[in-house]
Design an enzyme around this catalytic site. Structure first.
Site, PDB file in Angstrom:
ATOM      1  N   LYS A   1       0.846  -1.193   0.000  1.00  0.00           N
ATOM      2  CA  LYS A   1       0.000   0.000   0.000  1.00  0.00           C
ATOM      3  C   LYS A   1       0.881   1.242   0.000  1.00  0.00           C
ATOM      4  O   LYS A   1       2.001   1.193   0.511  1.00  0.00           O
ATOM      5  CB  LYS A   1      -0.907   0.002   1.239  1.00  0.00           C
ATOM      6  CG  LYS A   1      -1.731  -1.260   1.448  1.00  0.00           C
ATOM      7  CD  LYS A   1      -2.858  -1.366   0.460  1.00  0.00           C
ATOM      8  CE  LYS A   1      -3.723  -2.602   0.765  1.00  0.00           C
ATOM      9  NZ  LYS A   1      -4.852  -2.739  -0.179  1.00  0.00           N
TER      10      LYS A   1
ATOM     11  N   HIS B   1      -6.657 -13.291  -7.640  1.00  0.00           N
ATOM     12  CA  HIS B   1      -7.462 -12.297  -6.934  1.00  0.00           C
ATOM     13  C   HIS B   1      -8.875 -12.328  -7.508  1.00  0.00           C
ATOM     14  O   HIS B   1      -9.054 -12.523  -8.705  1.00  0.00           O
ATOM     15  CB  HIS B   1      -6.855 -10.901  -7.075  1.00  0.00           C
ATOM     16  CG  HIS B   1      -7.419  -9.924  -6.080  1.00  0.00           C
ATOM     17  ND1 HIS B   1      -8.676  -9.362  -6.231  1.00  0.00           N
ATOM     18  CD2 HIS B   1      -6.928  -9.422  -4.922  1.00  0.00           C
ATOM     19  CE1 HIS B   1      -8.914  -8.553  -5.204  1.00  0.00           C
ATOM     20  NE2 HIS B   1      -7.877  -8.584  -4.390  1.00  0.00           N
TER      21      HIS B   1
END
Length: 443
Positions: free
Chosen positions: A141, A260
């Protein structure tokens, strides 16, 4: 036959028998009128049949309709064709207010036409030389905006601190601020540096998802040339055809494949329309992937414990009995198709670790993004905190302690020899995600 369980909400005045028959016909051989070419084939051999209907308890106008489809309706080894037939058109039917595919039973004869995951759980453990505990990961992140060099630095710090994997976020592909080739190079450098310092095999999920299959395979080839162990794909936005193509490449070239599920909630979140994630999970096991995100039960994303454990078993186990208390409508035999590791990711931190180990067991990946990078001392201490509390929980479980009841005490005891964990426990001691579930079991 392939068996399907549909949650059908008919329009007012439409009897459930008519609605169920319409679903079976529209998703197999039927159309809106009789056509003369019906006489040129054996419709009895090819048509879908609605063979049972149950009213949904507590719902006024919802029914579970069970439909059987002959295997000859489907192309071998094609998830794309299977879904095109079963849910491709029928969900827009005017006679239905809503339609949700709750579960599929894939017969062994059809399962055998798929190669499934590139490697599977045991082969992955052998490649990584890591046994007896869940694997630890971290999503880098901020997910967008970092340069490739700063991105690689974060990867190195997390892996050096004790994580097994770091991960590209699902929407990191090849944007102007960080082109894919630069990211791959800096991440590979970070990975090898962390491996040299820790003596452990490390991985970074390099997202190979691209706008077309040729570009996707080009990225996977470059990852293989760099010698990294794993690549990643967004299987719903990328599509099942692309996913199976990449899975076949990974199998042939020794790459693990992380999956994902970006976009899944658009399809599966509404209780009465769309498709349940357990169906998407089964489809992924057939199409191919070694990891898939499965929710956390305790984190920020939707997913109750029983429902989540139901499809986690469908991902990992070889034979799963019907169990409506966990949302499993059919007994499923995977006839030794390799299993998939569930990935718990989304809003989890060190205080969740005892529950995660207790819920998911050893064959899982526990992924802490903000729960690593949000540590007040930095990325590497965040990774240290997660590794320490994981090993404390595994040791306590192996000693016979009850993680569900004693989890908080286990974490506090571990803080005595880890200042990094103590700092993490202090920061996140009051962070919880307590919202009512949208998708609840009927039984």
């Amino acid at each position: 036959d392939i068996l399907a369980a549909f949650r059908v909400t008919p329009q007012p005045g439409v009897p459930p028998e008519e609605a169920g028959a319409a679903v079976a016909a529209e998703s197999s051989t039927g159309t809106w009128t009789t056509v003369w070419t019906d006489g040129l084939t054996s419709l009895d051999r090819y048509k879908g049949r609605c063979y049972h209907i149950d009213a949904v308890p507590g719902e006024e106008n919802q029914y579970i309709c069970y439909v059987a489809y002959p295997l000859d309706l489907f192309e071998e080894g094609s998830v794309t064709n299977m879904f095109t037939s079963i849910v491709g058109n029928v969900s827009g039917f005017k006679a239905l207010r809503a339609l949700r595919l709750e579960d599929l039973r894939i017969p062994p004869a059809y399962v055998k036409t798929f190669q499934g995951p590139p490697h599977g759980i045991q082969v992955e453990r052998d490649k990584l030389n890591k046994y007896g505990r869940p694997l630890l990961g971290c999503t880098i992140k901020p997910k967008l905006g970092l340069s490739a060099k700063n991105y690689g630095r974060a990867v190195y710090e997390c892996l050096r601190g004790g994580l097994d994997f770091t991960k590209d976020d699902e929407n990191v592909n090849s944007q102007p601020f960080m082109r894919w080739r630069d990211r791959f190079l800096f991440c590979a450098e970070a990975l090898y540096k962390a491996q040299a310092e820790t003596g452990e095999i490390k991985g970074h999920y390099l997202n190979a998802t691209a706008g077309n299959c040729d570009e996707m395979i080009k990225r996977a080839v470059f990852a293989r040339e760099l010698g990294v162990p794993i690549v990643m794909h967004d299987y719903l936005t990328g599509g099942f055809t692309a996913n199976t193509t990449l899975s076949n490449y990974c199998r042939d070239n020794g790459l693990l494949l992380h999956i994902h599920r970006a976009m899944h909630a658009v399809i599966d979140r509404q209780k009465n329309h769309g498709m349940h994630f357990r169906v998407l999970a089964k489809a992924l096991r057939m199409s191919g992937g070694d990891h898939i995100h499965s929710g956390t039960v305790v984190g920020k994303l939707e997913g109750g414990r029983n429902i989540t454990l139901g499809f986690v078993d469908l991902l990992r186990d070889d034979f799963i009995e019907k169990d409506r208390t966990r949302g499993i409508y059919f007994t499923q035999d995977w006839v030794s198709l390799p299993g998939v590791l569930p990935v718990a990711s989304g809003g989890i931190h060190v205080w969740h670790m005892p529950a995660l180990v207790e819920i998911f067991g050893d064959d899982s990946v526990l992924q802490f993004g903000g729960g690593t990078l949000g540590h007040p001392w930095g990325n590497a201490p965040g990774a240290v905190a997660n590794r320490v509390v994981l090993e404390a929980c595994v040791q306590a479980r192996n000693e016979g302690r009850d993680l569900a009841r004693e989890g908080x005490d286990i974490x506090r005891e571990a803080t005595k020899w880890s200042p990094e964990l103590a700092a993490a426990c202090e920061v996140w001691k009051e962070i919880t995600f307590t919202f009512e579930e949208v998708d609840k079991l009927d039984y």
